[in-house]
Structures are given as structure tokens and as C-alpha cells.
Design a protein around this motif. Structure first.
Motif, PDB file in Angstrom:
ATOM      1  N   THR A   7      77.467  31.027  23.314  1.00 29.96           N
ATOM      2  CA  THR A   7      76.169  30.639  22.760  1.00 29.96           C
ATOM      3  C   THR A   7      76.289  30.062  21.354  1.00 29.96           C
ATOM      4  OG1 THR A   7      75.322  32.466  23.995  1.00 29.96           O
ATOM      5  CG2 THR A   7      73.838  31.510  22.382  1.00 29.96           C
ATOM      6  N   ASN A   8      77.138  30.710  20.541  1.00 32.29           N
ATOM      7  CA  ASN A   8      77.197  30.265  19.153  1.00 32.29           C
ATOM      8  C   ASN A   8      77.870  28.902  19.009  1.00 32.29           C
ATOM      9  OD1 ASN A   8      79.811  30.897  19.570  1.00 32.29           O
ATOM     10  ND2 ASN A   8      79.852  32.669  18.187  1.00 32.29           N
ATOM     11  N   SER A   9      78.454  28.377  20.108  1.00 32.45           N
ATOM     12  CA  SER A   9      79.059  27.053  20.006  1.00 32.45           C
ATOM     13  C   SER A   9      78.007  25.973  19.786  1.00 32.45           C
ATOM     14  CB  SER A   9      79.876  26.729  21.249  1.00 32.45           C
ATOM     15  OG  SER A   9      79.018  26.593  22.355  1.00 32.45           O
ATOM     16  N   MET A  10      76.719  26.311  20.063  1.00 36.16           N
ATOM     17  CA  MET A  10      75.670  25.302  19.890  1.00 36.16           C
ATOM     18  C   MET A  10      75.629  24.809  18.442  1.00 36.16           C
ATOM     19  SD  MET A  10      73.909  23.793  22.005  1.00 36.16           S
ATOM     20  CE  MET A  10      73.258  22.242  21.469  1.00 36.16           C
ATOM     21  N   ASP A  11      75.796  25.732  17.493  1.00 33.44           N
ATOM     22  CA  ASP A  11      75.786  25.303  16.080  1.00 33.44           C
ATOM     23  C   ASP A  11      76.905  24.302  15.818  1.00 33.44           C
ATOM     24  OD1 ASP A  11      73.718  26.980  15.684  1.00 33.44           O
ATOM     25  OD2 ASP A  11      74.918  28.605  14.797  1.00 33.44           O
ATOM     26  N   ASP A  12      78.070  24.554  16.428  1.00 35.65           N
ATOM     27  CA  ASP A  12      79.202  23.638  16.223  1.00 35.65           C
ATOM     28  C   ASP A  12      78.940  22.295  16.890  1.00 35.65           C
ATOM     29  OD1 ASP A  12      80.551  25.603  14.827  1.00 35.65           O
ATOM     30  OD2 ASP A  12      81.459  26.423  16.646  1.00 35.65           O
ATOM     31  N   ILE A  13      78.265  22.335  18.054  1.00 38.30           N
ATOM     32  CA  ILE A  13      77.967  21.083  18.758  1.00 38.30           C
ATOM     33  C   ILE A  13      76.966  20.253  17.945  1.00 38.30           C
ATOM     34  CG2 ILE A  13      76.866  20.108  20.833  1.00 38.30           C
ATOM     35  CD1 ILE A  13      78.025  22.542  22.384  1.00 38.30           C
ATOM     36  N   VAL A  14      75.944  20.936  17.425  1.00 40.69           N
ATOM     37  CA  VAL A  14      74.935  20.224  16.620  1.00 40.69           C
ATOM     38  C   VAL A  14      75.598  19.629  15.374  1.00 40.69           C
ATOM     39  CG1 VAL A  14      72.822  20.510  15.249  1.00 40.69           C
ATOM     40  CG2 VAL A  14      73.027  21.637  17.475  1.00 40.69           C
ATOM     41  N   ALA A  15      76.487  20.407  14.754  1.00 36.71           N
ATOM     42  CA  ALA A  15      77.160  19.922  13.537  1.00 36.71           C
ATOM     43  C   ALA A  15      78.047  18.717  13.866  1.00 36.71           C
ATOM     44  CB  ALA A  15      77.995  21.049  12.921  1.00 36.71           C
ATOM     45  N   LEU A  16      78.747  18.790  14.998  1.00 36.80           N
ATOM     46  CA  LEU A  16      79.595  17.648  15.386  1.00 36.80           C
ATOM     47  C   LEU A  16      78.743  16.406  15.655  1.00 36.80           C
ATOM     48  CD1 LEU A  16      82.700  17.669  17.650  1.00 36.80           C
ATOM     49  CD2 LEU A  16      80.935  15.966  18.048  1.00 36.80           C
ATOM     50  N   CYS A  17      77.612  16.617  16.336  1.00 38.76           N
ATOM     51  CA  CYS A  17      76.720  15.492  16.648  1.00 38.76           C
ATOM     52  C   CYS A  17      76.246  14.804  15.370  1.00 38.76           C
ATOM     53  CB  CYS A  17      75.504  15.970  17.442  1.00 38.76           C
ATOM     54  SG  CYS A  17      75.902  16.287  19.153  1.00 38.76           S
ATOM     55  N   ARG A  18      75.980  15.614  14.373  1.00 39.08           N
ATOM     56  CA  ARG A  18      75.499  15.074  13.107  1.00 39.08           C
ATOM     57  C   ARG A  18      76.642  14.343  12.385  1.00 39.08           C
ATOM     58  NH1 ARG A  18      74.561  15.497   8.197  1.00 39.08           N
ATOM     59  NH2 ARG A  18      72.463  15.027   7.433  1.00 39.08           N
ATOM     60  N   ARG A  19      77.784  15.036  12.305  1.00 39.65           N
ATOM     61  CA  ARG A  19      78.937  14.534  11.546  1.00 39.65           C
ATOM     62  C   ARG A  19      79.455  13.210  12.116  1.00 39.65           C
ATOM     63  NH1 ARG A  19      81.615  19.040  12.188  1.00 39.65           N
ATOM     64  NH2 ARG A  19      83.141  18.520  13.784  1.00 39.65           N
ATOM     65  N   ARG A  20      79.457  13.094  13.430  1.00 41.04           N
ATOM     66  CA  ARG A  20      80.055  11.906  14.040  1.00 41.04           C
ATOM     67  C   ARG A  20      79.041  10.834  14.404  1.00 41.04           C
ATOM     68  NH1 ARG A  20      84.769  11.590  12.076  1.00 41.04           N
ATOM     69  NH2 ARG A  20      85.906  13.545  12.310  1.00 41.04           N
ATOM     70  N   GLY A  21      77.762  11.132  14.194  1.00 43.24           N
ATOM     71  CA  GLY A  21      76.763  10.096  14.485  1.00 43.24           C
ATOM     72  C   GLY A  21      76.366  10.034  15.938  1.00 43.24           C
ATOM     73  N   PHE A  22      76.264  11.198  16.594  1.00 42.56           N
ATOM     74  CA  PHE A  22      75.682  11.210  17.944  1.00 42.56           C
ATOM     75  C   PHE A  22      74.161  11.357  17.827  1.00 42.56           C
ATOM     76  CE2 PHE A  22      80.003  12.391  19.250  1.00 42.56           C
ATOM     77  CZ  PHE A  22      80.148  11.655  20.415  1.00 42.56           C
ATOM     78  N   ILE A  23      73.724  12.435  17.174  1.00 44.92           N
ATOM     79  CA  ILE A  23      72.278  12.717  17.111  1.00 44.92           C
ATOM     80  C   ILE A  23      71.908  13.212  15.712  1.00 44.92           C
ATOM     81  CG2 ILE A  23      70.393  14.135  18.051  1.00 44.92           C
ATOM     82  CD1 ILE A  23      71.981  14.307  20.673  1.00 44.92           C
ATOM     83  N   TRP A  24      70.842  12.637  15.183  1.00 42.62           N
ATOM     84  CA  TRP A  24      70.305  13.076  13.894  1.00 42.62           C
ATOM     85  C   TRP A  24      68.840  13.440  14.055  1.00 42.62           C
ATOM     86  CZ3 TRP A  24      72.519   7.752  12.676  1.00 42.62           C
ATOM     87  CH2 TRP A  24      73.863   7.841  12.332  1.00 42.62           C
TER      88      TRP A  24
END
Ligand code: GAP
Length: 538
Positions: A7-24
Motif C-alpha cells: 500500500t505504501n508504494s503509492m506514495d513512491d508511485i505518485v512521487a515518481l509520476c511527479r519527478r519524471r513528468g507523468f502526472i502533475w
């Protein structure tokens, strides 16, 4: 295939999305706006790949039914704002409502049908009910499962309930056996319920209906007469154009009409990243089949077509990378069915186990037998009447065809692709995470690197890049160390990296690095194009 992400991987997924320009977040510089999301360059490509795959595999493909006969699906692209009578006919004006409960003290708003209460008893025998919003049955099930296994609620729920109970009951208290029951908001119970963050009981209002459609006005005068809605689903544009399609295209039942487009719902509790947004995109098919009364000898029944679409849509999600245990098909129970589907062949959801729903699942696509409900409604409300019926030349009969509707969410699909691809790689040098997208979905198919930015390497890299980009979305990257460039491409989910090094200049070979294994091999520079096409498709 990725294991179940914790479950806590969601924070890492959201952070990756932001960092790499998937979703803002939408309008981030102003603090964002709840329930609205923007796609950056990588996210826009990923979502486009999903939509394109759907369109190619539905509208442009040669499809064959369960009877091995070919059939057509044609595309439309309808407006977001439609004549408001459409939404009366579809039932959205009267029925697209959620029952809401407001907490007068904290101003929090809860969905009454998503609210769960737990009874707590103080030392002196007083008991109160504490309300908590769990969002969905899945969330409640997750909490229950946790309770069964650990004999306690998940910490976050336990803490928020305890805080609220302590405020009211003061000293020691015990919770009654069953962790949750549905809130049955009659007066008697409501008086004893405290909202999650309230300080006293009885501050909840009665449930009130809240319409999920966004409203606006057409023309200069902002009055009731000019009120219109942003469409809450793309489906109705299809139904309204049923006759136009039949009259102008060479289609005969069974056939489908497909549409991809934005839909808007003023969701009460947007949550879980893009999963429940207020602006989102749908990919919908309305598939028109012979009315069951006219199926005739050898005709397929609604149940046959329903099963066909249910199974082929499930297989499609598997084909684009959701092939593991995180995807499931769930047939609805009879009492869960929409009113129009009660007598029909069935309804099922294709669901994905997102980190925030695990161990439960969240809906990606619904497949429903809508009977002839929608066409009949529009025939009646528009005054078109029987003219909206389909004339079946083969059977020399007029009827409202039945409809099987596979309705998918492009944003939920994209989110599922992101969650499935997300793979922590603690042992890999340089890259903390690798996004293992299916090659068809990967936003960038390959990257070309000169090992160093001199000795003729950049020129060779540039020419290879130009050759590849005519057929595939590829990138060239000359900045930073080679390790950092690999790490960047791992997080972007790029399946292959080709590196031009000292040997390239003498023996005309390059290294190919595989995203999933990080293994490297050398191939001739003249073979790179064919290699890529073979690996990821042309
Ligand atoms: N025409 C039928 C229909 O609209 P739905 O189950 O309400 O059915 C279909 O929506 C799909 O649209 C869902 O399976 C989901 O993927 C997507 N969807 C619905 N509401 C959404 C929301 N608030 N945010 C993101 N996607 C949503």
C-alpha cells in the motif's frame, strides 16, 4: 510480472509520476484543485498509447463475433455539452445523485452509502456510534480482513476512531464486537453518531441528494432555461447518434459505436490520485444487438454477446501488460445491478488491485447488458418514437436493439499501467525504480546515448537517433553520466538503450541495454532498427 505492490508504494508511485513528468496536479502553482490532474510529457504519451491501442483494437480491427462472423464498430466524437433533455432521458438529472451527509460542526461531507459506523461503549454504559467514510465496500472489506487477521483495525482507522470516541466518552471504553456496520441514518441512530473529527454527537445532517453533474450556461443569460451540463459519460452522445450512424454507414446489427472522450463528475470525495477524478476520460462502446424477440434461428442471445465482450475486454487489458494476479473479472450479484440491467444478461467489472485498494480491487471497466433502455428513453423523450427503431432487413422487423456496453476509464487504465509497471530495484546500481511497461504502452521505446560527448560519438548517436525516430518515439540524451542516463530511462520505462562507445567507431557495433534485466549485449549499428521493430512492434 510485478508482485502486489504494498500500500505504501503509492506514495513512491505518485512521487515518481511527479519527478519524471507523468502526472502533475492541475494548476499546481496555485495550490492545485482537488480532483483534477494534468499529464506531463511522459504521461501524455502513456495515456495516448492506451487510447490508441483501444481505438486500433476496437474501431480499426477486423473483429469476429462468437459465431465467427465479422462485425463492425465505428467511431464517433461527440460534444461535451449536449441538449439538457438528453440527461433527463438518460436518468442523470433525476437519478445521478449520491446521498450525502454533512457534518454541521466540521463541515465535512460524507457519502451516506459509503459511511460505516462502529459502536463504542463507555464505562458508565453510554454508547455512541462513530462514523467513518471508507469510500467503498472494498475499503471496508480491507479493514474487515485486517481485523479478522490481526484482531485490530488498521492503525489509521483505529487512531481516527479512538480520537473521536475519547472526545465524547472521556475515559475508558470498548468497541462492540463487529468492527463496522452500515450507517443506518434514521433519527434515532444519527443522534448518537459523531463524525470522524467532530467533538460532539448529533452534528450530522440527514442524507441529502447531491447531483454529480457540473452545470454551466449557454448564451448570455444565466437562468434555468439556459442551464446545461458537462456530460457525465460519453455513452449518451452515442445513443443520440444511433440513427445518424445507421442512416449514413453501412452497418447492420450486430454492430458497435465507440467513443473516447472527456467526462465530468463533481465527485464528492475525489481521491486516490487519478482514480476518482472530477474530469476524466472514458473509452466506451455501445454494441447494438438484435432484440432477443427477433434473434431468430441460430441468432446469438444477449448473454452470448455479453460473455463475448466481457471476456474479450478482460483479455485486452491483459494484452497491454496487466497480465498478472492484479487483474480480475468480477461478475455482479443480481442485487448490485443497475435498474435497467436487472432483467438482462449481466454486468461485470474488470478490476485492478491498486496499492490503495489492496487486498481489494478497484474498477477499470464495466461491461453491462443495458437492454433497450437507453434507445427507448431517447425515443420517448425526443419525440422520435418508433423512428428511432432499427429496421432489420434480414428479419423484416423493426425493433429497439439491445445493447452491451463495455465502458472503460482511460485515466484509471493509465494509473493501473503505472502501478503494474512500478518495480523497486534496490539491487540495481543507479536506479531505485524501474517502470516495466509493456513495450506497446512505453512512452519512449528506446534511447540513444553517446558514451562521452566527444570523439565523434555524438555525431554517430545523432544519426542513429534520426534513423530510429522515423519509425518509433525515441530520445537522445547526451547529458550526465551514463549511469544517470540509464536511471532516467528506467524510471521512464524505456525498454531499450543503445550506447555509442569507442568500439562503435572501429567495429560498427553498439551496446543494447535491456530495461528489465539491465543486461547488455552488442549488436551491429545497422541492425538496431530491425532489432527495435522486432522487440516492440512496428
Ligand atoms: N456509461 C457507463 C458509465 O459511465 P461508469 O461505471 O460510471 O459507467 C465507466 O464509468 C468507467 O469510467 C469506470 O469503470 C471508470 O474506469 C471510469 N470512471 C468513472 N468515474 C470516474 C472518476 N470519477 N474518475 C476516473 N474514472 C472514472
Amino acid at each position: 510480472m510485478a508482485d502486489v505492490a504494498p500500500t505504501n508504494s503509492m506514495d513512491d508511485i505518485v512521487a515518481l509520476c511527479r519527478r519524471r513528468g507523468f502526472i502533475w496536479q492541475s494548476s499546481e502553482i496555485y495550490g492545485g484543485i482537488n480532483g483534477f490532474w494534468d499529464y506531463g510529457p511522459l504521461g501524455a504519451e502513456l495515456k495516448r498509447n492506451l487510447r490508441d491501442a483501444w481505438w486500433e483494437d476496437i474501431v480499426r480491427a477486423d473483429l469476429v463475433g462468437p459465431d465467427d462472423k465479422p462485425f463492425d464498430v465505428v467511431g464517433v466524437d461527440c460534444t461535451i455539452i449536449m441538449n439538457p433533455k438528453v440527461w433527463e432521458a438518460s436518468g442523470h438529472v433525476g437519478g445521478f445523485n449520491d446521498p450525502m451527509v454533512d457534518d454541521k460542526e466540521t463541515k465535512q461531507r460524507y457519502r451516506a452509502d459509503h459511511m460505516w459506523v462502529r459502536e463504542a461503549q463507555g464505562e458508565n454504559g453510554d454508547s455512541i456510534f462513530v462514523a467513518i467514510q471508507l469510500g467503498s465496500e472494498d475499503e471496508a472489506m480491507t479493514a474487515w480482513n485486517h481485523y479478522d487477521q490481526e484482531n485490530r483495525l488498521p492503525d489509521d482507522i483505529h487512531n481516527s476512531l479512538s480520537k473521536a470516541v475519547k472526545k465524547i466518552l472521556g475515559g475508558a471504553y470498548t468497541f462492540k464486537d463487529r468492527p463496522f456496520t452500515y450507517l443506518d441514518v434514521d433519527d434515532d441512530q444519527r443522534i448518537h453518531v459523531i463524525g470522524e473529527s467532530a467533538s460532539e454527537a448529533g452534528t450530522l445532517t440527514e442524507p441529502r441528494m447531491f447531483n454529480l453533474m457540473f452545470e454551466t450556461f449557454v448564451g448570455a443569460i444565466r437562468d434555468e432555461e439556459n442551464k446545461v451540463y458537462l456530460r457525465p459519460e460519453t455513452a449518451q452522445g452515442i445513443f443520440c447518434n444511433f440513427n445518424n450512424v445507421v442512416d449514413t454507414q453501412r452497418v447492420k446489427a450486430p454492430f458497435g459505436i465507440a467513443q473516447i472522450g472527456k467526462a465530468f463528475r463533481n465527485e464528492v470525495t475525489p481521491r486516490n490520485f487519478t482514480f476518482r477524478s472530477r474530469e476524466f476520460e472514458q473509452m466506451e462502446i455501445e454494441f447494438f444487438i438484435t432484440h432477443p424477440d427477433h434473434a431468430g434461428d441460430g441468432g446469438l442471445t444477449p448473454s452470448d454477446w455479453y460473455a463475448y465482450w466481457r471476456d474479450s475486454r478482460y483479455a485486452w487489458w491483459q494484452s497491454i501488460g496487466l497480465a498478472g494476479d492484479n487483474l480480475q473479472l468480477r461478475e455482479h450479484d443480481r442485487d448490485e445491478l443497475a435498474h435497467y440491467a436487472k432483467d438482462g444478461a449481466g454486468t461485470s467489472d474488470i478490476e485492478y488491485r491498486f496499492p490503495f485498494t489492496a487486498p481489494g480491487f478497484g474498477e477499470l471497466e464495466g461491461v453491462a447488458h443495458r437492454t433497450d433502455f437507453d434507445l427507448r428513453q431517447h425515443a420517448e423523450h425526443s419525440g422520435y418514437g418508433k423512428k428511432m427503431q432499427y429496421f432489420d432487413q434480414e428479419r423484416n422487423a423493426r425493433y429497439f436493439p439491445h445493447v452491451i456496453e463495455p465502458s472503460a476509464g482511460a485515466d484509471r487504465g493509465t494509473l493501473a499501467l503505472l502501478c503494474e509497471a512500478f518495480t523497486p530495484t534496490p539491487d540495481r546500481q543507479g536506479s531505485k525504480y524501474v517502470m516495466k511497461f509493456h513495450p506497446r504502452m512505453a512512452p519512449i521505446k528506446a534511447a540513444v546515448f553517446p558514451l562521452v560527448n566527444k570523439d565523434g560519438m555524438p555525431e554517430v548517436a545523432e544519426s542513429l537517433y534520426k534513423e530510429l525516430r522515423t519509425d518509433h518515439p525515441v530520445q537522445i540524451d547526451v547529458k550526465q553520466s551514463i549511469g544517470k542516463r540509464y536511471a532516467r530511462m528506467d524510471e521512464a520505462g524505456t525498454p531499450y538503450c543503445f550506447t555509442i562507445d569507442g568500439d562503435t567507431l572501429s567495429d560498427q557495433t553498439v551496446t543494447v541495454r535491456d530495461r528489465d534485466t539491465a543486461a547488455q549485449e552488442r549488436i551491429g549499428i545497422d541492425k538496431v532498427g530491425a532489432f527495435l521493430t522486432e522487440k516492440i512492434g512496428g
